[in-house]
Enzyme design. Structure first.
Site, PDB file in Angstrom:
ATOM      1  N   LYS A   1       0.743  -1.197   0.056  1.00  0.00           N
ATOM      2  CA  LYS A   1      -0.060  -0.123  -0.172  1.00  0.00           C
ATOM      3  C   LYS A   1       0.586   1.302  -0.070  1.00  0.00           C
ATOM      4  O   LYS A   1       0.498   2.366  -0.543  1.00  0.00           O
ATOM      5  CB  LYS A   1      -0.955   0.046   1.085  1.00  0.00           C
ATOM      6  CG  LYS A   1      -2.393  -0.915   0.948  1.00  0.00           C
ATOM      7  CD  LYS A   1      -3.318  -0.708   1.659  1.00  0.00           C
ATOM      8  CE  LYS A   1      -4.453  -1.754   1.607  1.00  0.00           C
ATOM      9  NZ  LYS A   1      -5.331  -1.557   2.667  1.00  0.00           N
TER      10      LYS A   1
ATOM     11  N   LYS B   1      -4.314 -12.189  -7.259  1.00  0.00           N
ATOM     12  CA  LYS B   1      -5.403 -12.403  -6.701  1.00  0.00           C
ATOM     13  C   LYS B   1      -6.513 -11.549  -7.141  1.00  0.00           C
ATOM     14  O   LYS B   1      -6.274 -10.386  -7.478  1.00  0.00           O
ATOM     15  CB  LYS B   1      -5.080 -12.531  -5.253  1.00  0.00           C
ATOM     16  CG  LYS B   1      -5.318 -11.265  -4.571  1.00  0.00           C
ATOM     17  CD  LYS B   1      -5.536 -11.338  -3.094  1.00  0.00           C
ATOM     18  CE  LYS B   1      -5.762  -9.974  -2.531  1.00  0.00           C
ATOM     19  NZ  LYS B   1      -7.033  -9.697  -1.665  1.00  0.00           N
TER      20      LYS B   1
ATOM     21  N   LYS C   1     -10.387  -5.833  -5.800  1.00  0.00           N
ATOM     22  CA  LYS C   1     -10.727  -4.641  -6.088  1.00  0.00           C
ATOM     23  C   LYS C   1      -9.486  -3.734  -6.655  1.00  0.00           C
ATOM     24  O   LYS C   1      -9.944  -3.046  -7.677  1.00  0.00           O
ATOM     25  CB  LYS C   1     -11.540  -3.854  -4.935  1.00  0.00           C
ATOM     26  CG  LYS C   1     -12.493  -4.186  -4.411  1.00  0.00           C
ATOM     27  CD  LYS C   1     -12.959  -3.902  -2.916  1.00  0.00           C
ATOM     28  CE  LYS C   1     -12.215  -4.648  -1.929  1.00  0.00           C
ATOM     29  NZ  LYS C   1     -12.818  -4.437  -0.711  1.00  0.00           N
TER      30      LYS C   1
HETATM   31  P1  ADP Z   1      -9.559  -6.755  -1.892  1.00  0.00           P
HETATM   32  O1  ADP Z   1      -7.964  -7.321  -2.158  1.00  0.00           O
HETATM   33  O2  ADP Z   1     -10.715  -6.923  -3.020  1.00  0.00           O
HETATM   34  O3  ADP Z   1      -9.465  -5.301  -1.350  1.00  0.00           O
HETATM   35  P2  ADP Z   1     -10.020  -7.054   0.883  1.00  0.00           P
HETATM   36  O4  ADP Z   1      -8.612  -7.035   1.299  1.00  0.00           O
HETATM   37  O5  ADP Z   1     -11.119  -6.244   1.415  1.00  0.00           O
HETATM   38  O6  ADP Z   1     -10.187  -7.543  -0.620  1.00  0.00           O
HETATM   39  O7  ADP Z   1     -10.670  -8.654   1.364  1.00  0.00           O
HETATM   40  C1  ADP Z   1     -11.827  -8.834   2.158  1.00  0.00           C
HETATM   41  C2  ADP Z   1     -11.537 -10.210   2.590  1.00  0.00           C
HETATM   42  O8  ADP Z   1     -11.443 -11.230   1.516  1.00  0.00           O
HETATM   43  C3  ADP Z   1     -10.228 -10.890   3.584  1.00  0.00           C
HETATM   44  O9  ADP Z   1     -10.468 -11.793   4.415  1.00  0.00           O
HETATM   45  C4  ADP Z   1      -9.486 -11.473   2.412  1.00  0.00           C
HETATM   46  O10 ADP Z   1      -8.559 -12.139   2.699  1.00  0.00           O
HETATM   47  C5  ADP Z   1     -10.350 -11.990   1.320  1.00  0.00           C
HETATM   48  N1  ADP Z   1     -10.098 -11.927   0.111  1.00  0.00           N
HETATM   49  C6  ADP Z   1      -9.806 -11.024  -0.725  1.00  0.00           C
HETATM   50  N2  ADP Z   1      -9.507 -11.089  -1.854  1.00  0.00           N
HETATM   51  C7  ADP Z   1      -9.552 -12.436  -1.878  1.00  0.00           C
HETATM   52  C8  ADP Z   1      -9.153 -13.620  -3.110  1.00  0.00           C
HETATM   53  N3  ADP Z   1      -8.786 -13.061  -4.396  1.00  0.00           N
HETATM   54  N4  ADP Z   1      -9.357 -14.924  -2.856  1.00  0.00           N
HETATM   55  C9  ADP Z   1      -9.571 -15.262  -1.642  1.00  0.00           C
HETATM   56  N5  ADP Z   1     -10.118 -14.491  -0.579  1.00  0.00           N
HETATM   57  C10 ADP Z   1      -9.737 -12.954  -0.726  1.00  0.00           C
END
Ligand code: ADP
Ligand code: TRP
Length: 317
Positions: A111, A192, A195
């Site tokens: 970040k 992965k 967003k």
């Molecule tokens: P993003 O990466 O989209 O911003 P967040 O960091 O808000 O997602 O993650 C929210 C929850 O979803 C967390 O528990 C995170 O580990 C899980 N998560 C996010 N992206 C994935 C993914 N691609 N596969 C599995 N779990 C995920």
């Protein structure tokens, strides 16, 4: 019952990676554990988010969680900022956690690179607040996706430091991973689904049928891409059909367009009823407000009691 807690930031829209990696486990584990779920709105202040966006997205995510099956009869659902105690305990943890541990967090490094004009102190101390979110309730089990494991390890370290220095008060934090701990991006299957990779990377819970079809149509189909689509299919689809497609793929007979069509169909079958529930909840804002207020009230009871005990333990009382 053992205590389980998890949270999600109200930044951007909920997607299938979030659902399969974390939220599905929240929903599935509600009968087995004493569950609390919260919207980590304080954490989201570490990125630039307008007041309007923050309020709107917090509400949307609460609605999405309810529509996906978080059940207020079984679990608490609340906004982190509505319970006093999270930030208080985070300060106490800030005074225990070495800066060097915070600086080696992958998310902090990522970040900081992504927002070089906003490397704020909250971004660094983010895991101390996360540890406080969990330990404030003496929770043990934490369902999250794989990317959060590092933060949970740091929560364990912080709890241990506290227990060694003062008194054995906090339990050991244990991550709970789903069968899909790291769903890959549609547009870049080496990364992965997230967003932060942009719209084409993910399927949002609120995407309409057209958008879902378009995103899947455009999905990358190199070897990793096809594997990703097949695994996505495996979480929603029919087992026999999956086996047939896997066999066809091995034999070089699987047409990408067929796979994509099947996948679109089963994802829409999953999303349809969820989106209907979203629409109903959108029409009933006072119901959502009440669920969040009730959740916060109940969470506050435990938080107040534990903060009192913690204050006594460390000599503040
Ligand atoms: P993003 O990466 O989209 O911003 P967040 O960091 O808000 O997602 O993650 C929210 C929850 O979803 C967390 O528990 C995170 O580990 C899980 N998560 C996010 N992206 C994935 C993914 N691609 N596969 C599995 N779990 C995920
Ligand atoms: N850091 C988590 C994420 O980005 C959100 C979060 C905040 C969390 N506090 C938590 C998750 C406590 C589990 C437990 O997804």
């Amino acid at each position: 019952m053992k205590k389980l807690i998890s949270g999600i930031q109200p930044t951007g829209r909920l997607h299938l990676g979030n659902y399969l990696g974390a939220i599905k486990n929240w929903v599935d584990l509600q009968d087995k554990y004493d569950c609390s779920f919260f919207i980590a709105d304080l954490h989201s202040l570490t990125i630039k988010i307008s007041p309007e966006e923050l309020a709107k997205q917090s509400r949307e995510i609460a609605i999405d969680l309810l529509a996906l099956g978080v059940d207020p009869k079984k679990s608490l659902l609340f906004k982190q900022s509505e319970v006093t105690g999270h930030t208080e305990l985070a300060w106490i943890f800030n005074c225990l956690v070495p800066i060097s541990e915070l600086e080696r967090m992958t998310q902090f490094k990522d970040k900081s690179l992504r927002q070089p004009d906003n490397v704020n102190a909250g971004l660094l101390t983010y895991p101390a607040l996360q540890a406080a979110d969990i330990l404030l309730y003496q929770a043990e089990y934490v369902p999250v996706g794989e990317d959060q494991i590092q933060h949970l390890e740091l929560s364990r370290i912080i709890a241990k430091k506290f227990n060694n220095r003062y008194k054995n008060f906090f339990p050991e934090v244990r991550p709970v991973l789903s069968p899909a701990p790291r769903l890959m991006s549609l547009s870049d299957p080496k990364k992965k689904m997230s967003k932060s990779l942009g719209e084409a990377s993910y399927i949002a819970i609120r995407d309409d049928a057209n958008t879902v079809a378009k995103k899947i149509k455009k999905a990358v189909t190199d070897k990793q891409g096809v594997n990703n689509l097949l695994s996505l299919y495996s979480y929603f689809g029919d087992k026999d059909k999956l086996q047939t497609m896997q066999a066809d793929y091995q034999a070089g007979k699987l047409l990408n367009v067929d796979l994509k069509e099947e996948l679109t169909k089963i994802i829409l079958e999953f999303l349809n009823p969820v989106q209907k529930r979203v629409q109903e909840l959108e029409k009933n804002p006072s119901k959502v407000d009440k669920i969040l207020a009730d959740g916060a009230k109940k969470a506050q009871k435990t938080a107040t009691k534990n903060i009192e005990d913690i204050k006594k333990i460390i000599g503040l009382k």
